[in-house]
Design an enzyme around this catalytic site. Sequence first.
Site, short mmCIF file in Angstrom:
data_model
loop_
_atom_site.label_atom_id
_atom_site.label_comp_id
_atom_site.label_asym_id
_atom_site.label_seq_id
_atom_site.Cartn_x
_atom_site.Cartn_y
_atom_site.Cartn_z
N ARG A 59 39.74 23.48 57.46
CA ARG A 59 38.41 23.53 56.84
C ARG A 59 37.36 24.00 57.85
NH1 ARG A 59 36.95 18.40 55.88
NH2 ARG A 59 35.20 18.47 57.30
N TYR A 112 24.42 38.16 38.10
CA TYR A 112 25.56 37.52 37.46
C TYR A 112 25.08 36.20 36.84
CZ TYR A 112 30.09 35.18 37.07
OH TYR A 112 31.20 34.51 36.61
N ASP A 184 23.42 40.35 47.11
CA ASP A 184 24.78 40.30 46.55
C ASP A 184 25.27 41.75 46.45
OD1 ASP A 184 27.03 40.21 44.91
OD2 ASP A 184 26.29 38.50 43.77
N LYS A 209 36.45 40.67 43.64
CA LYS A 209 36.26 42.00 43.05
C LYS A 209 36.78 43.10 43.99
CE LYS A 209 33.92 39.38 40.22
NZ LYS A 209 34.70 38.32 39.66
N1 LCS Z 1 28.31 37.91 42.17
C1 LCS Z 1 28.60 38.86 41.28
C2 LCS Z 1 27.81 40.13 41.27
C3 LCS Z 1 29.64 38.68 40.38
O1 LCS Z 1 29.92 39.67 39.52
C4 LCS Z 1 30.37 37.46 40.40
C5 LCS Z 1 31.48 37.19 39.46
C6 LCS Z 1 30.01 36.48 41.34
C7 LCS Z 1 28.98 36.75 42.22
C8 LCS Z 1 30.74 35.18 41.44
O2 LCS Z 1 31.98 35.38 42.03
P1 LCS Z 1 33.28 34.47 41.80
O3 LCS Z 1 32.87 33.06 42.03
O4 LCS Z 1 33.73 34.67 40.38
O5 LCS Z 1 34.25 34.96 42.81
N2 LCS Z 1 31.49 38.05 38.37
C9 LCS Z 1 32.29 37.99 37.33
C10 LCS Z 1 32.16 38.85 36.23
O6 LCS Z 1 31.29 39.70 36.06
N3 LCS Z 1 33.13 38.58 35.38
O7 LCS Z 1 33.91 37.54 35.79
C11 LCS Z 1 33.40 37.07 37.07
#
Ligand code: LCS
Length: 407
Positions: A59, A112, A184, A209
Amino acid sequence: MHDSDKKGFDTKCVHAGIGEYEFGSVVPPIFQTSTFKFKSARHGANLFTGEEKGHIYTRMSNPTVEAMENAVAELEGGYKALGCASGMAAIDLIFSALLQYGDHVVCSTSVYGPTRTLLETVFSKFGVSTTFVNSSDHLKVLHAIRPETKVVYIETPGNPTLAISDLSEISKIARAHSCHMVVDNTFMSPALQRPLMLGADIVLHSMTKFLNGHADVVAGIVVVNTEELYIKMKKVLNQTGGVIDPFNSFLVHRGLKTLAIRMQRHCESATKIARYLEAHPMVKSVSFPGLPSHPQHEIAKKQHLGHGGMIAFELQGGFQAGEIMMNTVKLCQLAVSLGGVESLIQHPASMTHFSMGEAGRAAAGITEGLVRFSVGIEDADDLIADLEQSFEEIKYRMGEKEFRNSI
Ligand code: LCS
């Protein structure tokens, strides 16, 4: 200047974070261990005081995780990075480390969905208030800043509308008001946009992603530009515990090696498909930063090295047509998430941005019929053929007459 700064980005993708390993292994080993044995009581004590360097407990730090963190920090041009359990864990870490009761955040409206919900439902409970502004107009950011504003949080291109915000202009505003500028960069990746070079202090990714790129990991990362910010974030991450694990770090690190060439293909295919959609009579509008019709195309040209693999479009025939499209595409898969080698299609109003509510969506420009398309690295012509057969299905199922009436 680091020696690595002289290397090209594609070279860095392949070699960043890679060291020398036992047996001449070319790939970093996976240290799938929760804890590390001390050589003696003194050694253990020295590791805790910091007198000796080494790993104590996963951790706190782990060699496989560090290798990946170093790679992402190098690609973004940052000081250091902190691997997190998800993109949301990365966002939570940033707000937890930078904010306290009474502070204020200025945040892009087009973010998001859960990012907005996190600020509105969790951080609000701890006395942090947020003003959401259309950050494509940087003066709106300026006007929203108050004496107690500590963070300016920008997502560009915004999910799912692909609205673009001018990072150089906004970072000047944030700096002038002593606010931390957080970006972001999930939709672009460092292959296409480097916010720290444009004045941001902190960059985050959902590595779920493009950075990992293969739809088999949930992970996040925070990249900071100073040692001071790193120490602050590291302390909080160690207490809150939302760290990435070694195996996921290994997978992300492997994905990074092809980041540059994947992004190149995402950009080429998305440009071709965006042009096809824009010329299609059954499409009302297309949002893709690389199209001259995009409202912030000039800003995009200035700050992108390519316009990415994400397209948002609105069908003639609204929600019903959208629903038919999602049920009839064959090669593109109906799923949330984005940035993988496979093409994914989804409906933000009922899926990723459902949690924002109708008013939140309306403010962010997310219409009920908007379709979001994450263009994969398949042959672009195959993807176009898939969309085309789906358009034929829409015409057939809605009936030429009914379709015309719904326009
Ligand atoms: N920031 C952006 C721009 C995102 O598109 C997402 C997830 C996150 C942060 C959060 O990331 P995660 O915790 O899921 O790794 N976006 C998603 C979307 O557009 N569809 O499913 C997840």
